[in-house]
Design a protein around this motif. Structure first.
Motif, PDB file in Angstrom:
ATOM      1  N   GLU A 178      -9.049  -0.872 -12.359  1.00 27.75           N
ATOM      2  CA  GLU A 178      -8.259  -1.801 -11.542  1.00 27.75           C
ATOM      3  C   GLU A 178      -6.868  -1.243 -11.323  1.00 27.75           C
ATOM      4  O   GLU A 178      -6.291  -0.608 -12.210  1.00 27.75           O
ATOM      5  CB  GLU A 178      -8.174  -3.172 -12.207  1.00 27.75           C
ATOM      6  N   ALA A 179      -6.338  -1.470 -10.117  1.00 30.87           N
ATOM      7  CA  ALA A 179      -4.987  -0.992  -9.805  1.00 30.87           C
ATOM      8  C   ALA A 179      -4.342  -1.930  -8.805  1.00 30.87           C
ATOM      9  O   ALA A 179      -5.003  -2.485  -7.925  1.00 30.87           O
ATOM     10  CB  ALA A 179      -5.037   0.420  -9.247  1.00 30.87           C
ATOM     11  N   LEU A 180      -3.035  -2.094  -8.941  1.00 34.94           N
ATOM     12  CA  LEU A 180      -2.241  -2.883  -8.007  1.00 34.94           C
ATOM     13  C   LEU A 180      -1.342  -1.931  -7.233  1.00 34.94           C
ATOM     14  O   LEU A 180      -0.543  -1.204  -7.819  1.00 34.94           O
ATOM     15  CB  LEU A 180      -1.389  -3.919  -8.755  1.00 34.94           C
ATOM     16  N   TYR A 181      -1.473  -1.955  -5.908  1.00 34.87           N
ATOM     17  CA  TYR A 181      -0.694  -1.076  -5.033  1.00 34.87           C
ATOM     18  C   TYR A 181       0.301  -1.892  -4.214  1.00 34.87           C
ATOM     19  O   TYR A 181       0.060  -3.059  -3.888  1.00 34.87           O
ATOM     20  CB  TYR A 181      -1.623  -0.299  -4.100  1.00 34.87           C
ATOM     21  N   ARG A 182       1.422  -1.245  -3.872  1.00 40.41           N
ATOM     22  CA  ARG A 182       2.514  -1.943  -3.172  1.00 40.41           C
ATOM     23  C   ARG A 182       3.044  -1.081  -2.025  1.00 40.41           C
ATOM     24  O   ARG A 182       3.163   0.138  -2.157  1.00 40.41           O
ATOM     25  CB  ARG A 182       3.673  -2.238  -4.148  1.00 40.41           C
ATOM     26  N   ALA A 183       3.397  -1.763  -0.932  1.00 42.34           N
ATOM     27  CA  ALA A 183       4.052  -1.093   0.205  1.00 42.34           C
ATOM     28  C   ALA A 183       5.212  -1.973   0.661  1.00 42.34           C
ATOM     29  O   ALA A 183       5.067  -3.193   0.771  1.00 42.34           O
ATOM     30  CB  ALA A 183       3.060  -0.881   1.346  1.00 42.34           C
ATOM     31  N   PRO A 184       6.379  -1.372   0.927  1.00 42.40           N
ATOM     32  CA  PRO A 184       7.573  -2.157   1.250  1.00 42.40           C
ATOM     33  C   PRO A 184       7.672  -2.457   2.743  1.00 42.40           C
ATOM     34  O   PRO A 184       6.878  -1.973   3.564  1.00 42.40           O
ATOM     35  CB  PRO A 184       8.702  -1.211   0.836  1.00 42.40           C
ATOM     36  N   TYR A 185       8.659  -3.263   3.101  1.00 45.99           N
ATOM     37  CA  TYR A 185       9.023  -3.418   4.507  1.00 45.99           C
ATOM     38  C   TYR A 185       9.516  -2.073   5.038  1.00 45.99           C
ATOM     39  O   TYR A 185      10.164  -1.306   4.325  1.00 45.99           O
ATOM     40  CB  TYR A 185      10.134  -4.459   4.672  1.00 45.99           C
ATOM     41  N   LEU A 186       9.216  -1.799   6.302  1.00 45.00           N
ATOM     42  CA  LEU A 186       9.679  -0.574   6.936  1.00 45.00           C
ATOM     43  C   LEU A 186      10.249  -0.869   8.316  1.00 45.00           C
ATOM     44  O   LEU A 186       9.728  -1.725   9.042  1.00 45.00           O
ATOM     45  CB  LEU A 186       8.538   0.435   7.088  1.00 45.00           C
ATOM     46  N   ALA A 187      11.295  -0.157   8.696  1.00 51.22           N
ATOM     47  CA  ALA A 187      11.857  -0.237  10.044  1.00 51.22           C
ATOM     48  C   ALA A 187      11.241   0.853  10.911  1.00 51.22           C
ATOM     49  O   ALA A 187      10.686   1.835  10.414  1.00 51.22           O
ATOM     50  CB  ALA A 187      13.376  -0.073   9.997  1.00 51.22           C
ATOM     51  N   HIS A 188      11.346   0.685  12.229  1.00 53.31           N
ATOM     52  CA  HIS A 188      10.784   1.661  13.156  1.00 53.31           C
ATOM     53  C   HIS A 188      11.694   2.876  13.323  1.00 53.31           C
ATOM     54  O   HIS A 188      11.206   4.000  13.443  1.00 53.31           O
ATOM     55  CB  HIS A 188      10.556   1.014  14.528  1.00 53.31           C
ATOM     56  N   ALA A 189      12.999   2.651  13.380  1.00 53.52           N
ATOM     57  CA  ALA A 189      13.990   3.726  13.483  1.00 53.52           C
ATOM     58  C   ALA A 189      13.705   4.672  14.647  1.00 53.52           C
ATOM     59  O   ALA A 189      13.687   5.894  14.486  1.00 53.52           O
ATOM     60  CB  ALA A 189      14.079   4.498  12.170  1.00 53.52           C
TER      61      ALA A 189
END
Length: 770
Positions: free
Chosen positions: A383-394
């Motif tokens: 089992e694993a918990l993965y995370r991705a943050p907010y991102l801007a387009h830039a």
């Protein structure tokens, strides 16, 4: 084919080239690049006339061809690729095809874009590979593609996104060009009284062995009145242009500076506006003291900006130049007000999403086999918990739009991916009919989904209404652009695999959580088609519910949340983070089974031959398993998105404790390749874009304020750290798939997997940091 030919003939089409030709914006020559300046004369209009043979194709008197162009060019090469389809079927040199920007005629509706954007609703559909094995698992879709296509055509929804431009035009444009060619040949046959089968075409000239010949311009008027008869597309073996690396026709002007982007528009009497929005997302300005700003030279006025199209409220200052306007905007004293619901905080949102994964049931996008039974009989679980943050387009070119409101009409010059929605937003703000809005779409200095929004267009029109008929160019600063984006949503996913007594993976359960994008985007940009804001949204779950691996039991659910942060489509959308989750976890399973990551995947792809071919090509070209210099390791990842399959093999090391990528080997099956050079360019651009996000990308929100402001704290990948990228194409006779976006998703997991092979440390959060 005959009915389609009639629909695309002058008698059956209602396209802009047949009606309303004279009201179109200035012509953009592919060779000289880009739309002319709106202030420049419309060169060639009085000198070279022509005849529209259908809603897509016009033949000029000199025999050159004009293609109606409803798609936006933002660096992806679509203006070259679509022109190649027409040049191929008409047998004319690519340099003889020019473009004309078109508007909202229904025949230009982008079906594939709308299909890609729709959320799900129960209705089963299966897709199969050539061998008859399930290639894509059954998934639940909202409406049939037929109905989606009907809606797109009826409403004339022209959008550039979802890597759909070539896929959507593949058949339509070739038929349009083939229909025009048939009419031209028919006209020559009738005029010369010779059998049409004895005529040939070369470089836009129709000829007969007995001597008669004429270029298209000499036949066009007769051809417009000649039924096309039987229309046949050219056989693949006769292609001369499709499949060849023809030069990008827009590059010379972008090099010499003559290309027209949104920021390049200049009009007589034009003034400039600088935007300043409430620093707290969703907040608003309270008391405003403009006196210090108005005392500055070159500053003219202040215009309040409500929360248009999902944006945060604020104001704009108008000045003689943008520098004057910007200095004025910074000098305004404002009492900023927090949003009524309280300040947003990305740290709290991340904790809330983790709680949601534990407590909320979510919507099941895909389920097969018996996951619960497999879990009950497992000897162990991974089992694993993965995370991705907010991102801007830039995007390199910040948000901008030039608007003029005069005599009840609105004139717009905008770098937009959604011209119809931009025009509709302008009409709503100005209180005019959409027919009274004329829009010129300029070249786009990057889109990546940000220019699917219309907030900056609405703001420009609002300011122009206060400027007495003068044109206004509204420009966001880089700081405003970074702090008030429609961000890629924060997303968390928990992946759980059961391992049976034989050491095989017996089940896979995936549960993810994050804000739904599509309902919010439709409420902002397509209010007539919008609905509930929190319906299940496939764009948040894509890339997890349609994995190609042959696991007997699987279940994938997603919890749609509403955290208040403005979210939107970001290049490759849900695939951008979901591939990181799934392909990193596949590596975890391989290492848990003590198997080579390539061999582990190959065993699970026996019934997915296309995926296996792509994976093998990338691994083979990268020398998988071969020796590497000391301190380096390889990682791989495979992912399908937007109709194409991509595998990356990343070669990486550590430099002062930070990841350093030296080489990326990319293999792609995107169906029929129009221009191999453009495909390679897009894979290279995707690697740079994705590597930037994987190493540096993160938007933090504290007290409602986005902490990142400019490239010093939201950095881009530097040239010195850009790896060598090698692209290999899998030959295919399938219809074209996407290219602009599919190269992004596999990069982050391939790098994460390389770092694990290098250090033994598994990084489960983006951006990657050891």
């Amino acid at each position: 084919m005959k009915r389609r030919a009639w629909l695309l003939s002058a008698a059956g089409a209602a396209g802009a080239l047949v009606i309303g030709w004279s009201v179109l914006p200035p012509r953009s020559r592919l060779g000289s690049a880009g739309l002319q300046s709106p202030a420049a004369p419309q060169a060639g209009r009085g000198e070279s006339t022509g005849v529209a043979l259908n809603g897509w194709i016009k033949i000029l008197d000199d025999g050159s061809v004009v293609l109606a162009m409803p798609r936006s060019e933002m660096g992806q090469g679509v203006h070259t690729a679509l022109a190649m389809l027409v040049a191929e079927e008409l047998d004319v040199p690519l340099a003889r095809v020019s473009l004309e920007q078109v508007g909202s005629d229904s025949i230009y509706g982008n079906v594939a874009m709308l299909v890609a954007s729709l959320p799900f609703h129960p209705m089963e559909r299966d897709a199969y590979s050539e061998e008859g094995a399930p290639q894509v698992p059954p998934v639940k879709i909202r409406v049939s593609e037929w109905l989606v296509g009907k809606v797109a055509r009826e409403l004339g929804i022209n959008a550039t996104g979802a890597s759909s431009s070539v896929a959507d035009a593949w058949e339509v444009l070739r038929i349009a060009a083939a229909t025009a060619r048939a009419s031209l040949l028919g006209a020559a046959s009738l005029d010369w009284k010779l059998p049409v089968d004895e005529l040939s075409v070369s470089k836009g000239v129709v000829s007969h062995p007995s001597g008669p010949s004429a270029h298209y311009g000499e036949l066009a008027r007769f051809a417009a009145a000649t039924p096309p008869g039987e229309v046949r597309l050219k056989d693949r073996k006769d292609w001369k242009l499709i499949g060849q690396s023809a030069p990008r026709q827009d590059v010379p002007a972008k090099v010499n500076g003559s290309a027209l982007f949104g920021l390049d528009v200049r009009l007589p009497g034009m003034v400039f506006a600088s935007v300043r929005l409430c620093p707290m997302l969703g907040g608003s300005p309270g008391a405003i003291n403009p006196h210090a700003a108005m005392a500055l030279p070159g500053v003219e006025r202040l215009v309040r900006l409500p929360a248009y199209a999902g944006s945060t409220a604020g104001f704009a200052v108008v000045g003689k130049t943008w520098w004057h306007a910007q200095q004025g905007a910074l000098a305004v004293q404002v009492d900023w007000q927090q949003r009524p619901a309280g300040a947003l905080d990305s740290r709290l949102i991340e904790k809330e999403l983790e709680t949601v994964l534990d407590r909320a049931e979510g919507f099941t996008f895909y389920e097969k086999g018996a996951v619960e039974a497999a879990e009950a009989g497992a000897v162990r679980k991974v089992e694993a918990l993965y995370r991705a943050p907010y991102l801007a387009h830039a995007t390199l070119e910040p948000m901008n739009c030039t608007a003029q409101v005069v005599d009840g009409k609105v004139l717009l010059w905008a770098p937009t991916q959604v011209p119809q929605m931009a025009a509709a937003a302008a009409a709503r703000v100005a209180g005019v009919a959409v027919e009274d809005v004329k829009l010129t779409v300029t070249l786009l200095g990057g889109g990546f989904g940000r220019r699917l929004e219309v907030d900056f267009v609405a703001q420009a029109v609002r300011v122009a209404m206060e400027c007495g008929g003068r044109p206004v160019q509204l420009i966001w600063s880089r700081e405003e652009d970074t702090m008030h984006d429609f961000y890629r949503p924060m997303q968390l996913a928990r992946l759980t695999a059961s391992v049976d007594a034989g050491g095989a993976v017996s089940s896979l359960r995936i549960k993810s959580a994050g804000d739904a994008i599509t309902p919010r985007w439709m409420a902002r940009c397509l209010p007539a088609l919008s609905g509930p804001l929190d319906v299940p949204d496939k764009t948040t779950a894509e890339g997890l519910f349609d994995l190609p691996y042959g696991l007997t039991s699987q279940k994938m659910t997603h919890v749609a949340t509403a955290k208040g942060v403005p979210v939107g489509f970001w290049r490759s959308v849900g695939h951008s983070h979901n591939a990181f989750f799934s392909e990193s976890f596949m590596d975890e399973l391989a290492w848990d089974a003590r198997q080579d990551p390539l061999a582990f995947r190959r065993a699970l792809l026996r019934r997915a031959p296309r995926h296996l071919a792509v994976l093998d090509l990338a691994a083979g070209k990268a020398g998988w398993g071969g020796a590497l210099p000391a301190g380096r390791a390889r990682g791989l990842a495979l992912h399908e998105s937007f109709g194409s399959i991509v595998a990356h093999v990343v070669e990486a090391s550590l430099l002062n404790g930070a990841p350093r990528v030296h080489r990326v080997v990319c293999a792609i099956d995107c169906g029929t390749v129009i221009n191999p050079g453009i495909v390679a360019q897009q894979m290279e651009g995707a690697v740079v874009f994705a590597l930037t996000a994987a190493l540096y990308g993160q938007i933090d929100i504290h007290g409602g304020v986005v902490r990142q402001k400019n490239f010093y704290d939201y950095p881009m990948l530097q040239l010195a750290r850009t790896p060598a990228v090698q692209t290999y194409l899998v030959p295919s006779t399938r219809s074209p798939g996407g290219v602009g976006e599919p190269g992004v998703p596999p990069l982050a997991p391939a790098l994460a997997n390389a770092l694990f092979a290098l250090t033994g440390q598994r990084v489960r959060s983006l951006p990657l940091s050891l």
